[in-house]
Design a protein around this motif. Structure first.
Motif, short mmCIF file in Angstrom:
data_model
loop_
_atom_site.label_atom_id
_atom_site.label_comp_id
_atom_site.label_asym_id
_atom_site.label_seq_id
_atom_site.Cartn_x
_atom_site.Cartn_y
_atom_site.Cartn_z
N SER A 17 0.83 -1.31 0.09
CA SER A 17 -0.03 -0.10 0.00
C SER A 17 0.93 1.36 -0.08
CB SER A 17 -0.88 -0.10 1.53
OG SER A 17 -1.68 -1.31 1.53
N PRO A 18 1.60 1.59 -1.21
CA PRO A 18 2.22 2.80 -1.12
C PRO A 18 1.48 3.95 -1.36
CG PRO A 18 2.42 1.78 -3.26
CD PRO A 18 1.65 0.90 -2.15
N GLY A 35 -5.03 15.18 -11.45
CA GLY A 35 -5.13 13.40 -11.68
C GLY A 35 -4.09 12.80 -11.44
N TRP A 36 -4.15 11.48 -11.43
CA TRP A 36 -3.16 10.54 -11.39
C TRP A 36 -3.30 9.78 -12.79
CZ3 TRP A 36 1.20 10.33 -8.70
CH2 TRP A 36 1.31 10.98 -7.41
N PHE A 37 -2.38 9.49 -13.37
CA PHE A 37 -2.27 8.61 -14.72
C PHE A 37 -1.22 7.66 -14.40
CE2 PHE A 37 -4.17 11.11 -18.16
CZ PHE A 37 -4.68 12.06 -17.14
N ILE A 69 -7.80 8.77 -4.29
CA ILE A 69 -7.18 10.09 -4.35
C ILE A 69 -7.57 11.03 -3.78
CG2 ILE A 69 -8.93 10.82 -6.09
CD1 ILE A 69 -6.63 11.93 -8.01
N SER A 70 -6.51 11.98 -3.22
CA SER A 70 -6.86 12.85 -2.05
C SER A 70 -5.87 14.24 -2.30
CB SER A 70 -6.73 12.59 -0.84
OG SER A 70 -5.55 12.06 -0.53
N ARG A 71 -6.08 15.30 -1.85
CA ARG A 71 -5.16 16.44 -2.34
C ARG A 71 -5.56 17.27 -0.73
NH1 ARG A 71 -7.83 19.71 -7.25
NH2 ARG A 71 -6.59 21.22 -6.42
N LEU A 78 -1.01 16.65 -3.89
CA LEU A 78 -2.01 15.62 -4.46
C LEU A 78 -1.33 14.13 -3.89
CD1 LEU A 78 -4.51 15.12 -6.20
CD2 LEU A 78 -2.69 14.63 -8.09
N TYR A 79 -2.47 13.36 -3.49
CA TYR A 79 -1.96 12.11 -3.08
C TYR A 79 -2.66 10.76 -3.94
CZ TYR A 79 -0.33 14.67 0.85
OH TYR A 79 0.21 15.79 1.64
N LEU A 80 -2.01 9.66 -3.79
CA LEU A 80 -2.77 8.55 -4.14
C LEU A 80 -2.47 7.29 -3.45
CD1 LEU A 80 -4.46 7.32 -6.62
CD2 LEU A 80 -2.43 6.47 -7.75
N GLN A 81 -3.41 7.05 -2.53
CA GLN A 81 -3.32 5.90 -1.66
C GLN A 81 -3.63 4.43 -2.56
OE1 GLN A 81 -2.44 5.59 1.71
NE2 GLN A 81 -2.40 3.56 0.96
#
Length: 124
Positions: A17-18, A35-37, A69-71, A78-81
């Motif tokens: 879980s990075p 966003g995340w790509f 996703i969170s910010r 910006l984060y991506l759990q």
């Protein structure tokens, strides 16, 4: 000058879980959808998740239920759990800025600026 700088990738075991993050600068952060790509080696880049300034997220099917996703607008970050990772999730993950304030489902073409990416490698 707009800059997006990702960090927090790396090598993880399946099920890991990075939480990559993306630091933004050079513009008014809370005026844009973010966003995340991801890009798997040899394939085209694809959108995964996006989030408006008010926290409303948009997800594609391959991340629904596994990634969040969170910010933090105060920190321009910006984060991506990422949870329950699989080897097929191995890819370069990049954050991106849309030219729009709203995030429109499926409108990955709205994103015009990307960071350099952070590699996530998942081993079985």
């Amino acid at each position: 000058q707009v800059q997006l700088v990702e960090s927090g990738g790396g090598s993880v075991q399946a099920g890991g879980s990075p939480r990559p993050s993306c630091s933004a600068s050079g513009y008014t952060y809370n005026e844009h959808c973010m966003g995340w790509f991801r890009q798997v080696s040899g394939e085209e880049r694809e959108g995964g998740a996006a989030i408006e300034s008010n926290g409303r997220p948009v997800y594609t099917d391959y991340v629904k239920g596994r990634f969040t996703i969170s910010r933090d607008n105060a920190k321009n970050t910006l984060y991506l759990q990422m949870n329950s990772l699989k080897p097929e999730d191995t890819a370069m993950y990049s954050c991106a800025r849309a030219w729009t304030r709203r995030c429109y489902e499926g409108s990955w073409g709205d994103f015009t600026i990307w960071g350099q990416g952070t590699q996530v490698t998942v081993s079985s």
